[in-house]
Design an enzyme around this catalytic site. Structure first.
Site, PDB file in Angstrom:
ATOM      1  N   ARG A  21      53.458 -39.627 -37.577  1.00 43.09           N
ATOM      2  CA  ARG A  21      54.336 -38.870 -36.682  1.00 43.09           C
ATOM      3  C   ARG A  21      55.572 -39.648 -36.247  1.00 43.09           C
ATOM      4  O   ARG A  21      56.059 -39.483 -35.123  1.00 43.09           O
ATOM      5  CB  ARG A  21      53.561 -38.377 -35.453  1.00 43.09           C
TER       6      ARG A  21
ATOM      7  N   SER B  37      50.786 -28.649 -31.629  1.00 44.40           N
ATOM      8  CA  SER B  37      49.895 -29.714 -31.168  1.00 44.40           C
ATOM      9  C   SER B  37      50.625 -30.571 -30.135  1.00 44.40           C
ATOM     10  O   SER B  37      51.674 -31.132 -30.414  1.00 44.40           O
ATOM     11  CB  SER B  37      49.463 -30.565 -32.368  1.00 44.40           C
TER      12      SER B  37
ATOM     13  N   GLU C 139      52.835 -35.705 -28.656  1.00 47.77           N
ATOM     14  CA  GLU C 139      53.450 -35.511 -29.966  1.00 47.77           C
ATOM     15  C   GLU C 139      54.672 -34.613 -29.818  1.00 47.77           C
ATOM     16  O   GLU C 139      55.676 -34.781 -30.490  1.00 47.77           O
ATOM     17  CB  GLU C 139      52.440 -34.870 -30.921  1.00 47.77           C
TER      18      GLU C 139
END
Length: 308
Positions: A175, A225, A295
């Site tokens: 990420r 998410s 995130e």
């Protein structure tokens, strides 16, 4: 900003590609967020270059929005110029390489691969972001990630210079990438895939689509998410084991379907999202000693009432 920014932006683009005081709730998957002073929708790389150079010269704040999927824009909105690249969405094929502009969705890119009997992008068939966003955060799902198939990305530097960066130069990790670290703007990405059996590719995409639809709360607006996966653990399970599924602040709720998601169930605001994120982080930390890292990207200004 006393000079006529809208007029000057309209000279760089055209008036229909420039919006003033535009609600960003129209552009985010959460359906929340304040207004942008100016929102621009370029269609060529030259327009993007000229926009970057202009905002630099005039010292005007400049923000890239993407398609607003894994994003929360605070209720005070965004000052200066907000760039949305969703009009730059072409996808083309050269041999077994797919070249996709940053405004194309990664889902459409995976479908394009399927149509040309190419395998490798099946994992992306349910990721609701743009190609630019996927490169920015090395997006991944179901065991695959962008770095597995990305050859290179065409980027624009903060001073308006076009540059091609190879996979290894992009520092693609879980990420993360070099893109936010060096304030680069992704304009296109090249993916190298392999020939495959169309039936097998379709079957894999159908399987992943079923898993996503059965487990994720797609019936509500959400930012996807919310938290990164802690090493050796799962954010959703920690939240679930903390008894937080269904926890609601304002109009935003920890999904009862998947605890890793927060959904806008009743005209929620960005502030509701941020308050619920903080509440979940603190609760999980108290119970398990784990501080969940977001995130989702959070940008924009606080409302004046929140800063007093």
């Amino acid at each position: 900003m006393s000079f006529n920014i809208k007029e000057e932006l309209s000279n760089i683009l055209s008036s229909e590609k420039v919006k003033e005081n535009e609600p960003l709730s129209h552009y985010t998957f959460t359906k929340t967020g304040g207004n942008a002073d100016y929102l621009v929708l370029p269609t060529t790389y030259e327009e993007v270059q000229n926009l970057v150079k202009y905002t630099n010269e005039q010292n005007i704040p400049f923000t890239i929005l993407g398609n607003g999927s894994n994003l929360i824009v605070r209720d005070g909105g965004i000052r200066g110029v907000v760039l949305v690249l969703t009009q730059m969405d072409s996808i083309t094929l050269e041999d077994k390489k797919i070249i996709a502009q940053s405004g194309a969705t990664i889902i459409d890119t995976s479908r394009y691969a399927l149509a040309h009997h190419l395998t490798g992008l099946e994992f992306a068939c349910g990721i609701p972001g743009t190609v630019g966003g996927a490169v920015y955060m090395n997006a991944g799902a179901y065991g695959g990630e962008v770095k597995d198939v990305l050859v290179s990305a065409l980027v624009l530097t903060p001073d308006g210079v076009l540059k091609t960066l190879r996979n290894e130069e992009l520092e693609l990790e879980y990420r993360s990438s070099i893109i936010p670290k060096e304030n680069l703007l992704v304009l296109e990405a090249t993916f190298e895939l392999r020939e495959g059996e169309v039936d097998q590719i379709q079957a894999k995409m159908d399987e992943l689509t079923y898993l996503r639809e059965s487990k994720q709360p797609l019936e509500y607006p959400s930012c996807g998410s919310v938290f990164k996966r802690p090493p050796g653990l799962f954010a959703g399970k920690l939240i679930q084991d903390s008894g937080l599924q269904g926890k609601t602040i304002g109009g935003v709720q920890v999904s009862t379907k998947h605890a890793g998601f927060m959904v806008n169930v009743n005209n929620g605001t960005a502030t509701d999202y941020l308050n619920l994120i903080e509440f979940v982080q603190n609760t999980v930390h108290e119970k398990f000693g784990v501080m969940l890292e977001t995130e989702v990207k959070v940008i924009g200004e606080y409302l004046e009432s929140e800063t007093k």
